[in-house]
Design a protein around this motif. Structure first.
Motif, PDB file in Angstrom:
ATOM      1  N   UNK A 245      76.936 -44.020  20.905  1.00 38.92           N
ATOM      2  CA  UNK A 245      78.203 -43.289  21.048  1.00 38.92           C
ATOM      3  C   UNK A 245      77.971 -41.935  21.688  1.00 38.92           C
ATOM      4  N   UNK A 246      76.900 -41.264  21.254  1.00 37.52           N
ATOM      5  CA  UNK A 246      76.606 -39.943  21.806  1.00 37.52           C
ATOM      6  C   UNK A 246      76.354 -40.008  23.305  1.00 37.52           C
ATOM      7  N   UNK A 247      75.539 -40.976  23.747  1.00 37.76           N
ATOM      8  CA  UNK A 247      75.219 -41.090  25.169  1.00 37.76           C
ATOM      9  C   UNK A 247      76.481 -41.313  25.984  1.00 37.76           C
ATOM     10  N   UNK A 248      77.393 -42.137  25.465  1.00 34.86           N
ATOM     11  CA  UNK A 248      78.647 -42.405  26.195  1.00 34.86           C
ATOM     12  C   UNK A 248      79.527 -41.168  26.241  1.00 34.86           C
ATOM     13  N   UNK A 249      79.691 -40.490  25.110  1.00 35.78           N
ATOM     14  CA  UNK A 249      80.549 -39.304  25.065  1.00 35.78           C
ATOM     15  C   UNK A 249      79.940 -38.161  25.863  1.00 35.78           C
ATOM     16  N   UNK A 250      78.604 -38.068  25.830  1.00 35.54           N
ATOM     17  CA  UNK A 250      77.925 -37.019  26.583  1.00 35.54           C
ATOM     18  C   UNK A 250      78.183 -37.184  28.069  1.00 35.54           C
ATOM     19  N   UNK A 251      78.086 -38.397  28.572  1.00 37.30           N
ATOM     20  CA  UNK A 251      78.314 -38.634  29.999  1.00 37.30           C
ATOM     21  C   UNK A 251      79.763 -38.369  30.374  1.00 37.30           C
TER      22      UNK A 251
END
Length: 311
Positions: A245-251
């Motif tokens: 989730x973090x990687x998706x939201x970060x991008x």
């Protein structure tokens, strides 16, 4: 610095160049004089319908060190012969010529982009390539540096292009100081693929609004710990999210992967230390979390960025 504007000039584009190249001599930064010129002096209407008075014609380019062709909503995207002559003369006497978004079409009219790579708004890349077949269009680049000819993509990529020019000509410390003063990201790599959201991505981004504060906190937390070996799991844990989730939201928030963002932050900090301290390359590599000075050289080589001490 001279900004060339046509009818329908982008109000945002005008604000970008006037803000990035403002006079900040009171802060100990380089002093710039920003002049707007057009085909001829007189009234010019922006894309927002505002009427502005332009005092200068193409003759303003005759002494400029940097000329930026601004985007415009007007069609057709053409320039008159006096402008073409002024731009060619400026280039041949050593000036830097830059353009972004639809401004790249105006620059293409001069012939200065023939045989070169160039960037423009991703939605117009095919049109630029079809109209000017002698140009190699880079459809996913934020900006393309061809030495004294620099082009950028659309919208906010104009900020990236201008900061790149500042960094290249005046150093990372100056570019970072201007970025901080204008509250924009100091660097997005020129080869970074632009984030083009799909409808589902837009919906996800809206739902992610509650996480904005946590993401901002993670960015600050990570910037203060560049000397540490940080992983995506570490960042996600601090953000109280799963790694996926973090990687998706970060991008969605930054347009970059966490790994790419960390690399750029480390490179920016390394360049600033190289320019402003007498520390050894080995010590700087340690302070920014690079395993050795050889890694610093590696990053410099493959990102196309760096301090003069690395060149």
């Amino acid at each position: 610095m001279v900004a060339f504007a046509t009818q329908g000039v982008s109000s945002f584009g005008l604000s970008v160049v006037s803000k990035v190249f403002a006079d900040r001599s009171h802060l100990g930064l380089p002093s710039f004089a920003c002049t707007v010129c057009a085909d001829e002096g007189g009234g010019l209407r922006t894309d927002l319908g505002l009427l502005m008075e332009v005092e200068h014609g193409p003759e303003a380019m005759s002494t400029a060190d940097l000329i930026i062709l601004l985007p415009s909503d007007a069609r057709p995207l053409t320039v008159r012969q006096p402008v073409i002559d002024a731009l060619n003369n400026a280039y041949h006497r050593g000036a830097i010529i830059a353009a972004y978004c639809t401004g790249s079409f105006l620059l293409a009219e001069t012939g200065l982009l023939d045989g070169r790579r160039a960037a423009t708004d991703w939605r117009l890349a095919d049109q630029l390539a079809e109209r000017y077949p002698r140009i190699t269009v880079e459809p996913v680049a934020l900006y393309v540096d061809e030495e004294r000819i620099v082009t950028g993509a659309g919208a906010a990529a104009g900020i990236d292009m201008c900061l790149h020019l500042l960094r290249r000509e005046h150093g990372t410390a100056v570019a970072n100081a201007v970025a901080r003063e204008t509250m924009v990201a100091p660097r997005r790599a020129s080869g970074q693929v632009r984030y083009v959201p799909t409808p589902s991505d837009i919906g996800a981004a809206r739902r992610a609004g509650a996480d904005d504060t946590r993401l901002a906190d993670v960015l600050l937390w990570a910037r203060n710990r560049l000397q540490q070996a940080l992983s995506v799991d570490d960042l996600a844990r601090h953000a109280l999210m799963s790694p996926r989730t973090f990687a998706r939201r970060f991008r969605q928030a930054t347009g970059a992967t966490p790994h790419t963002w960390l690399r750029d932050q480390r490179l920016d900090r390394a360049e600033e230390l190289l320019e402003t301290t007498n520390l050894s390359i080995q010590k700087i590599a340690e302070l920014v979390g690079l395993r050795s000075d050889s890694v610093l050289y590696y990053i410099r080589r493959f990102t196309g960025s760096g301090s003069p001490r690395l060149r």
